[in-house]
Design a protein around this motif. Structure first.
Motif, PDB file in Angstrom:
ATOM      1  N   THR A  64       0.816  -1.222   0.000  1.00 42.69           N
ATOM      2  CA  THR A  64       0.000   0.000   0.000  1.00 42.69           C
ATOM      3  C   THR A  64       0.845   1.265   0.000  1.00 42.69           C
ATOM      4  OG1 THR A  64      -0.104   0.008   2.427  1.00 42.69           O
ATOM      5  CG2 THR A  64      -1.849  -1.183   1.266  1.00 42.69           C
ATOM      6  N   GLY A  65       2.161   1.132  -0.229  1.00 45.76           N
ATOM      7  CA  GLY A  65       3.029   2.297  -0.083  1.00 45.76           C
ATOM      8  C   GLY A  65       3.287   2.545   1.391  1.00 45.76           C
ATOM      9  N   GLY A  66       3.400   3.808   1.793  1.00 48.08           N
ATOM     10  CA  GLY A  66       3.643   4.102   3.196  1.00 48.08           C
ATOM     11  C   GLY A  66       3.867   5.575   3.427  1.00 48.08           C
ATOM     12  N   LYS A  67       4.682   5.903   4.430  1.00 51.15           N
ATOM     13  CA  LYS A  67       4.948   7.302   4.781  1.00 51.15           C
ATOM     14  C   LYS A  67       6.429   7.558   5.028  1.00 51.15           C
ATOM     15  CE  LYS A  67       0.368   7.894   6.909  1.00 51.15           C
ATOM     16  NZ  LYS A  67      -0.371   8.273   8.158  1.00 51.15           N
ATOM     17  N   VAL A  97       3.683 -14.445   5.491  1.00 53.10           N
ATOM     18  CA  VAL A  97       4.871 -15.077   6.060  1.00 53.10           C
ATOM     19  C   VAL A  97       6.080 -14.145   5.998  1.00 53.10           C
ATOM     20  CG1 VAL A  97       4.141 -17.448   5.688  1.00 53.10           C
ATOM     21  CG2 VAL A  97       5.296 -16.220   3.835  1.00 53.10           C
ATOM     22  N   VAL A  98       6.047 -13.164   5.121  1.00 54.64           N
ATOM     23  CA  VAL A  98       7.075 -12.128   5.056  1.00 54.64           C
ATOM     24  C   VAL A  98       6.366 -10.790   4.895  1.00 54.64           C
ATOM     25  CG1 VAL A  98       8.987 -11.142   3.737  1.00 54.64           C
ATOM     26  CG2 VAL A  98       8.847 -13.618   4.057  1.00 54.64           C
ATOM     27  N   GLN A  99       6.760  -9.818   5.716  1.00 55.43           N
ATOM     28  CA  GLN A  99       6.207  -8.482   5.631  1.00 55.43           C
ATOM     29  C   GLN A  99       7.352  -7.468   5.599  1.00 55.43           C
ATOM     30  OE1 GLN A  99       2.505  -7.781   8.038  1.00 55.43           O
ATOM     31  NE2 GLN A  99       3.096  -9.679   9.071  1.00 55.43           N
ATOM     32  N   GLY A 100       7.014  -6.217   5.410  1.00 49.08           N
ATOM     33  CA  GLY A 100       8.022  -5.161   5.468  1.00 49.08           C
ATOM     34  C   GLY A 100       8.833  -4.981   4.202  1.00 49.08           C
ATOM     35  N   LEU A 101       8.309  -5.450   3.047  1.00 49.09           N
ATOM     36  CA  LEU A 101       9.031  -5.298   1.787  1.00 49.09           C
ATOM     37  C   LEU A 101       8.708  -3.937   1.154  1.00 49.09           C
ATOM     38  CD1 LEU A 101       8.500  -8.902   0.365  1.00 49.09           C
ATOM     39  CD2 LEU A 101      10.418  -8.019   1.727  1.00 49.09           C
ATOM     40  N   PRO A 102       9.655  -3.360   0.391  1.00 51.09           N
ATOM     41  CA  PRO A 102       9.457  -2.018  -0.169  1.00 51.09           C
ATOM     42  C   PRO A 102       8.238  -1.920  -1.076  1.00 51.09           C
ATOM     43  CG  PRO A 102      11.758  -2.652  -0.306  1.00 51.09           C
ATOM     44  CD  PRO A 102      11.002  -3.877   0.099  1.00 51.09           C
ATOM     45  N   SER A 103       7.519  -0.807  -0.920  1.00 57.71           N
ATOM     46  CA  SER A 103       6.311  -0.543  -1.701  1.00 57.71           C
ATOM     47  C   SER A 103       6.163   0.964  -1.863  1.00 57.71           C
ATOM     48  CB  SER A 103       5.083  -1.118  -0.985  1.00 57.71           C
ATOM     49  OG  SER A 103       3.881  -0.697  -1.580  1.00 57.71           O
ATOM     50  N   VAL A 104       5.778   1.404  -3.048  1.00 63.21           N
ATOM     51  CA  VAL A 104       5.512   2.827  -3.296  1.00 63.21           C
ATOM     52  C   VAL A 104       4.087   2.949  -3.814  1.00 63.21           C
ATOM     53  CG1 VAL A 104       6.020   4.805  -4.787  1.00 63.21           C
ATOM     54  CG2 VAL A 104       7.889   3.551  -3.718  1.00 63.21           C
ATOM     55  N   GLY A 105       3.309   3.860  -3.226  1.00 59.14           N
ATOM     56  CA  GLY A 105       1.932   4.000  -3.668  1.00 59.14           C
ATOM     57  C   GLY A 105       1.369   5.368  -3.395  1.00 59.14           C
ATOM     58  N   ASP A 106       0.138   5.563  -3.872  1.00 62.64           N
ATOM     59  CA  ASP A 106      -0.533   6.848  -3.728  1.00 62.64           C
ATOM     60  C   ASP A 106      -1.354   6.938  -2.451  1.00 62.64           C
ATOM     61  OD1 ASP A 106      -2.548   5.089  -4.323  1.00 62.64           O
ATOM     62  OD2 ASP A 106      -3.475   6.327  -5.875  1.00 62.64           O
ATOM     63  N   GLU A 111      -2.542   3.209  -7.341  1.00 60.06           N
ATOM     64  CA  GLU A 111      -1.266   3.189  -8.036  1.00 60.06           C
ATOM     65  C   GLU A 111      -0.180   2.723  -7.066  1.00 60.06           C
ATOM     66  OE1 GLU A 111      -0.592   7.036  -9.709  1.00 60.06           O
ATOM     67  OE2 GLU A 111      -2.704   7.264 -10.267  1.00 60.06           O
ATOM     68  N   VAL A 112       0.199   1.462  -7.194  1.00 59.36           N
ATOM     69  CA  VAL A 112       1.147   0.864  -6.258  1.00 59.36           C
ATOM     70  C   VAL A 112       2.163   0.018  -7.007  1.00 59.36           C
ATOM     71  CG1 VAL A 112       1.417  -0.658  -4.259  1.00 59.36           C
ATOM     72  CG2 VAL A 112      -0.617   0.782  -4.453  1.00 59.36           C
ATOM     73  N   VAL A 113       3.433   0.122  -6.627  1.00 55.82           N
ATOM     74  CA  VAL A 113       4.454  -0.797  -7.113  1.00 55.82           C
ATOM     75  C   VAL A 113       5.154  -1.416  -5.910  1.00 55.82           C
ATOM     76  CG1 VAL A 113       4.834   0.366  -9.318  1.00 55.82           C
ATOM     77  CG2 VAL A 113       6.175   1.062  -7.334  1.00 55.82           C
ATOM     78  N   GLY A 114       5.497  -2.673  -6.059  1.00 58.87           N
ATOM     79  CA  GLY A 114       6.142  -3.419  -4.982  1.00 58.87           C
ATOM     80  C   GLY A 114       6.325  -4.839  -5.478  1.00 58.87           C
TER      81      GLY A 114
END
Length: 418
Positions: A64-67, A97-106, A111-114
């Motif tokens: 979901t992106g982030g801050k 099972v895995v979290q905290g991976l890079p994500s960029v979003g609006d 509009e999300v990439v990850g």
């Protein structure tokens, strides 16, 4: 000021943001409703689906992106976060099972990439990340954005992301960014989408640069194939909605990117009626945008394309390493993924089946292609697929699909029994 164009996958999803609210029934909806079962929900922009030999299912969540770090203002504001994840279904147990991976979003999930694909190698997860940017754009999000647009390894505890190959950096090299007329483009706009195991590592489709990349375990990257543009049939009578999506395709890959050309809009080309130029004005040049890839029973690789979501413009290519890829099927729409069934037939997943009254996109669709005869049949889905983005097929023939591929918490994993 330089405009930042949306990544192709994000732009297409955003273009059809009204789909979930206004889907119209397609041919599949009129057919007998299939056994479609939701087996996981609450996913954040789900993408690729992987089925392991023991029956475990993995889903790459773009997040979901982030801050953590934000770039742009207003509607163009995008923020980096660590919301990407790997979701697992094993028997009756499921969860991230895995979290905290890079994500960029609006922030709104449009509009999300990850993470866009995932597999397992040597006891670790191998993740493919989308990007839709070049190295300069990625750098604006800070050092934690470094895995975007790469193939990277993640151990089971998710604490140590190790980049294997930087696809964005490779596509951003000056020799990769040179256009056919010799000019240098302003951005590479690399956007990886799918990966499959190959003899020395993996093959990766890059929808942003229209090519197929080879990635070795030592990080070496090679360009294995480039997929050409297509010109669809006459565009007379196209709906306003379809034209809008076609126009959007012009922004999926910036003009000037290596291997890219402008997407011509219907009726805009110059030329007298009846002349070659005039006839060209009735066609629409469509960029390939390769997406799904699977290794066939004959050892060749089959690659599908999004083709700007233009109805009937998507093709399936057959690629034998060392040879020029050949088109084996055409007339499909917005291919997002492909897989083989137990009979060795190719199953093709479309984000949308086309356009109906008023130009509203129909539901996503499934087609089965016999690779011997190239006969194509539609697999009924009851019109219940909304912007599906990934697929895998089990040994029992069940088809697992990432459904509702856009939206924070809206995603599903569904099972279709055909």
């Amino acid at each position: 000021m330089k405009k930042t164009r949306m990544p192709w996958s994000v732009a297409c999803l955003a273009a059809a943001s009204g789909v979930a609210l206004a889907l119209i029934p397609g041919a599949a909806a009129r057919a007998q409703a299939p056994a479609l079962e939701v087996i996981a929900e609450g996913l954040n922009n789900p993408r690729g689906v992987t089925l392991l030999q023991d029956g475990t299912i993995l889903v790459a969540e773009a997040g979901t992106g982030g801050k953590d770090m934000c770039v742009g203002t207003g509607a163009g504001r995008r923020c980096l976060g660590r919301s990407g994840a790997i979701y697992q279904i094993r028997g009756h147990r499921q969860g991230r099972v895995v979290q905290g991976l890079p994500s960029v979003g609006d922030g709104a999930g449009r509009e999300v990439v990850g993470p866009v694909d995932v597999t397992v190698s040597d006891g670790e997860y191998v993740v493919l990340s989308g990007a839709g940017m070049d190295v300069r754009e990625r750098a604006r999000y800070g050092p934690h954005a470094r895995p975007l647009g790469t193939v990277y390894r993640v151990p089971a505890d998710g604490r140590d992301v190790r980049v294997i190959a930087d696809l964005v950096a490779y596509e951003s090299r000056p020799d990769r960014m040179r256009t056919r007329d010799g000019a240098v483009s302003q951005t590479a706009h690399s956007n990886p989408w799918r990966l499959v195991p190959a003899s020395e590592g993996w093959l990766v489709t890059d929808a942003g640069t229209d090519d197929l990349l080879g990635v070795r375990a030592d990080g070496t990257i090679t360009t294995e194939a480039v997929f050409g543009h297509d010109a669809t049939a006459a565009t007379a009578g196209r709906s306003a909605r379809a034209d809008a999506v076609t126009e959007l395709a012009a922004h999926l890959v910036p003009v000037g990117t290596a291997g890219a050309q402008p997407v011509a809009k219907s009726g805009r080309a110059k030329g007298k009626k009846g002349s070659k130029a005039g006839r060209a004005a009735e066609a629409t040049a469509v960029q390939s945008l390769p997406t799904g890839i699977v290794r066939g029973p004959d050892g060749a690789y089959y690659v599908g394309e999004l083709a700007g979501m233009v109805p009937g413009a998507a093709r399936v290519w057959r690629y034998v390493p060392g040879q020029r890829p050949q088109v084996i099927a055409s007339g499909l729409t917005a291919i997002s993924d492909m897989a083989l069934d137990g009979n060795g037939d190719l199953v093709v997943l479309s984000m949308s089946g086309g356009y109906g009254a008023g130009g509203k996109p129909t539901a996503g669709s499934l087609h089965r292609i016999d690779l011997q005869t190239l006969t194509r049949t539609e697999i009924p889905t009851g019109g219940r697929l909304t912007m599906p983005t990934g697929m895998a097929i089990g040994q029992d023939g069940a088809i697992y699909i990432s459904n509702k591929g856009t939206g924070n918490g809206a995603g599903q994993l569904v099972r279709v029994r055909s």
